[in-house]
Every structure is written in C-alpha cells, then in structure tokens.
Design a protein around this motif. Structure first.
Motif, PDB file in Angstrom:
ATOM      1  N   ILE A  22       4.855  76.437  -6.719  1.00 24.97           N
ATOM      2  CA  ILE A  22       4.173  75.593  -5.742  1.00 24.97           C
ATOM      3  C   ILE A  22       3.608  76.439  -4.615  1.00 24.97           C
ATOM      4  N   GLN A  23       2.339  76.201  -4.322  1.00 26.86           N
ATOM      5  CA  GLN A  23       1.709  76.758  -3.135  1.00 26.86           C
ATOM      6  C   GLN A  23       1.537  75.593  -2.160  1.00 26.86           C
ATOM      7  N   ARG A  24       1.887  75.811  -0.920  1.00 26.84           N
ATOM      8  CA  ARG A  24       1.817  74.750   0.086  1.00 26.84           C
ATOM      9  C   ARG A  24       0.846  75.136   1.193  1.00 26.84           C
ATOM     10  N   LEU A  25       0.048  74.147   1.571  1.00 27.12           N
ATOM     11  CA  LEU A  25      -0.878  74.325   2.683  1.00 27.12           C
ATOM     12  C   LEU A  25      -0.805  73.096   3.578  1.00 27.12           C
ATOM     13  N   ASP A  26      -0.487  73.319   4.842  1.00 30.34           N
ATOM     14  CA  ASP A  26      -0.470  72.241   5.829  1.00 30.34           C
ATOM     15  C   ASP A  26      -1.826  72.215   6.519  1.00 30.34           C
ATOM     16  N   ALA A  27      -2.423  71.023   6.590  1.00 28.16           N
ATOM     17  CA  ALA A  27      -3.733  70.886   7.224  1.00 28.16           C
ATOM     18  C   ALA A  27      -3.628  71.271   8.697  1.00 28.16           C
ATOM     19  N   GLU A  28      -4.711  71.826   9.204  1.00 30.82           N
ATOM     20  CA  GLU A  28      -4.731  72.259  10.602  1.00 30.82           C
ATOM     21  C   GLU A  28      -5.019  71.113  11.568  1.00 30.82           C
ATOM     22  N   THR A  29      -5.767  70.112  11.139  1.00 30.89           N
ATOM     23  CA  THR A  29      -6.196  69.059  12.068  1.00 30.89           C
ATOM     24  C   THR A  29      -5.600  67.683  11.778  1.00 30.89           C
ATOM     25  N   THR A  30      -4.860  67.538  10.685  1.00 29.14           N
ATOM     26  CA  THR A  30      -4.227  66.258  10.357  1.00 29.14           C
ATOM     27  C   THR A  30      -2.784  66.519   9.933  1.00 29.14           C
ATOM     28  N   LYS A  31      -2.083  65.467   9.567  1.00 27.61           N
ATOM     29  CA  LYS A  31      -0.709  65.600   9.084  1.00 27.61           C
ATOM     30  C   LYS A  31      -0.648  65.847   7.578  1.00 27.61           C
ATOM     31  N   SER A  32      -1.791  65.954   6.937  1.00 27.27           N
ATOM     32  CA  SER A  32      -1.831  66.124   5.482  1.00 27.27           C
ATOM     33  C   SER A  32      -1.222  67.450   5.042  1.00 27.27           C
ATOM     34  N   VAL A  33      -0.598  67.405   3.866  1.00 28.99           N
ATOM     35  CA  VAL A  33      -0.036  68.597   3.236  1.00 28.99           C
ATOM     36  C   VAL A  33      -0.545  68.627   1.799  1.00 28.99           C
ATOM     37  N   TYR A  34      -0.871  69.826   1.319  1.00 32.37           N
ATOM     38  CA  TYR A  34      -1.413  70.005  -0.018  1.00 32.37           C
ATOM     39  C   TYR A  34      -0.475  70.914  -0.799  1.00 32.37           C
ATOM     40  N   LEU A  35      -0.170  70.512  -2.024  1.00 34.25           N
ATOM     41  CA  LEU A  35       0.667  71.314  -2.907  1.00 34.25           C
ATOM     42  C   LEU A  35      -0.125  71.622  -4.170  1.00 34.25           C
ATOM     43  N   LYS A  36      -0.289  72.896  -4.446  1.00 37.01           N
ATOM     44  CA  LYS A  36      -0.978  73.330  -5.661  1.00 37.01           C
ATOM     45  C   LYS A  36       0.099  73.720  -6.672  1.00 37.01           C
ATOM     46  N   LEU A  37       0.016  73.159  -7.873  1.00 39.46           N
ATOM     47  CA  LEU A  37       1.068  73.321  -8.870  1.00 39.46           C
ATOM     48  C   LEU A  37       0.679  74.329  -9.948  1.00 39.46           C
ATOM     49  N   ASP A  38       1.577  75.274 -10.188  1.00 38.88           N
ATOM     50  CA  ASP A  38       1.351  76.309 -11.209  1.00 38.88           C
ATOM     51  C   ASP A  38      -0.011  76.972 -11.044  1.00 38.88           C
ATOM     52  N   TYR A  39      -0.327  77.340  -9.803  1.00 44.43           N
ATOM     53  CA  TYR A  39      -1.577  77.999  -9.446  1.00 44.43           C
ATOM     54  C   TYR A  39      -2.804  77.190  -9.864  1.00 44.43           C
ATOM     55  N   GLY A  40      -2.645  75.878  -9.861  1.00 43.45           N
ATOM     56  CA  GLY A  40      -3.761  74.989 -10.147  1.00 43.45           C
ATOM     57  C   GLY A  40      -3.823  74.491 -11.582  1.00 43.45           C
ATOM     58  N   LEU A  41      -3.063  75.092 -12.481  1.00 38.12           N
ATOM     59  CA  LEU A  41      -3.100  74.649 -13.874  1.00 38.12           C
ATOM     60  C   LEU A  41      -2.601  73.218 -14.037  1.00 38.12           C
ATOM     61  N   CYS A  42      -1.751  72.798 -13.130  1.00 38.24           N
ATOM     62  CA  CYS A  42      -1.252  71.424 -13.187  1.00 38.24           C
ATOM     63  C   CYS A  42      -1.777  70.631 -11.986  1.00 38.24           C
ATOM     64  N   ASN A  43      -2.910  71.053 -11.488  1.00 38.91           N
ATOM     65  CA  ASN A  43      -3.631  70.376 -10.421  1.00 38.91           C
ATOM     66  C   ASN A  43      -2.918  70.475  -9.080  1.00 38.91           C
ATOM     67  N   SER A  44      -3.338  69.616  -8.148  1.00 46.67           N
ATOM     68  CA  SER A  44      -2.816  69.641  -6.784  1.00 46.67           C
ATOM     69  C   SER A  44      -2.428  68.237  -6.336  1.00 46.67           C
ATOM     70  N   ILE A  45      -1.565  68.219  -5.327  1.00 48.81           N
ATOM     71  CA  ILE A  45      -1.117  66.966  -4.728  1.00 48.81           C
ATOM     72  C   ILE A  45      -1.557  66.968  -3.266  1.00 48.81           C
ATOM     73  N   ARG A  46      -2.058  65.841  -2.816  1.00 48.38           N
ATOM     74  CA  ARG A  46      -2.359  65.631  -1.401  1.00 48.38           C
ATOM     75  C   ARG A  46      -1.399  64.574  -0.885  1.00 48.38           C
ATOM     76  N   ILE A  47      -0.625  64.917   0.150  1.00 44.30           N
ATOM     77  CA  ILE A  47       0.314  63.997   0.776  1.00 44.30           C
ATOM     78  C   ILE A  47      -0.236  63.706   2.167  1.00 44.30           C
ATOM     79  N   SER A  48      -0.466  62.424   2.466  1.00 44.30           N
ATOM     80  CA  SER A  48      -1.126  62.115   3.727  1.00 44.30           C
ATOM     81  C   SER A  48      -0.802  60.713   4.220  1.00 44.30           C
ATOM     82  N   ASP A  49      -1.264  60.441   5.436  1.00 42.82           N
ATOM     83  CA  ASP A  49      -1.119  59.105   6.019  1.00 42.82           C
ATOM     84  C   ASP A  49      -2.485  58.447   6.208  1.00 42.82           C
ATOM     85  N   HIS A  50      -3.518  59.051   5.597  1.00 43.81           N
ATOM     86  CA  HIS A  50      -4.871  58.497   5.711  1.00 43.81           C
ATOM     87  C   HIS A  50      -5.680  58.868   4.466  1.00 43.81           C
TER      88      HIS A  50
END
Length: 137
Positions: A22-50
């Motif tokens: 898992i690669q994790r990236l926290d958004a700079e301007t919102t509360k969103s968090v992004y998780l990239k799975l298996d370097y993108g081979l299993c896509n990405s997840i966006r966790i957010s409140d908007h």
C-alpha cells in the motif's frame, strides 16, 4: 468508524493482512486519503467526506456521507468505478480481494509480482501525484 482517519487505519490493517503493498497519500487541501494497491495493479482507493473532482477517477471510493448505503457503480468510459458508504467497508475489501484474485488468475502469481515490480520502478517515479505517497507497513 466515525472519521476518515479511523477508516484509513482499518483499511490499511485489513489490506496488509491480505498481503497488499500500500502506498498512502494524504490530500493537502482536503481530508481525503488515497491508497494505491500493489503499485496500482489492484487500482486505488479514495477515502473522503465529499465527492471528488470529475477529472479524477479512482476504482474504489468510500465516502463518509454517501446518500445510499448500497454500492454504486459508474462507468466513466475508461473503467468501472465503485462507491461505498463507510458501513460497507468490508464489502469493498471483499470486492478488492476479488479484483486481485482475477488479476492473479489472468496473469499468474509470478507475472503479477513481476508487473508489480515493474510498476514500482518505472511508473511511480514519473507521476507527480504518487511521488509524494508513503509506503505503508
């Protein structure tokens, strides 16, 4: 789970238990968090409140305030996108595991791991967004 950080922690723990990188990236301007799975081979997840920006498309999306408690599917012309409410997190994990299983069945475990290594070395260095991501252990 009440907030985004709790959801992210839960997701990371469960996905790591299933062997995901898992690669994790926290958004700079919102509360969103992004998780990239298996370097993108299993896509990405966006966790957010908007809702997200139209020009960005993540395969798996989990929203704190989603109007419906059911999984929603949208085809943006490139690939399907799935939206889940926080109370459907285990369904999303199940769908992610199914996606990875399909990928491994399609390519074989050895080739899947080779693709993962290739993505790790080639693409991640060329993507300004994901260059800021941290590897989760």
């Amino acid at each position: 789970m009440r907030n985004i950080q709790q959801m992210v922690n839960y997701l990371q723990k469960k996905l790591i238990e299933h062997g995901f990188t898992i690669q994790r990236l926290d958004a700079e301007t919102t509360k969103s968090v992004y998780l990239k799975l298996d370097y993108g081979l299993c896509n990405s997840i966006r966790i957010s409140d908007h809702t997200g920006k139209k020009e960005f498309a993540y395969r798996f999306n989990i929203l704190r305030q989603m109007p419906s408690k059911s999984c929603q599917f949208f085809d943006n012309g490139r690939f399907p996108r799935y939206f889940y409410s926080f109370d459907m997190v285990d369904k999303m994990i199940e769908d992610i595991l199914k996606r990875r299983s399909q990928q491994i069945q399609r390519y074989g475990k050895k080739l899947y791991l080779a693709f993962q290594e290739k993505e790790k070395t080639e693409r991640n260095g060329n993507n300004r967004f994901w260059n800021k991501a941290k590897l989760v252990n």
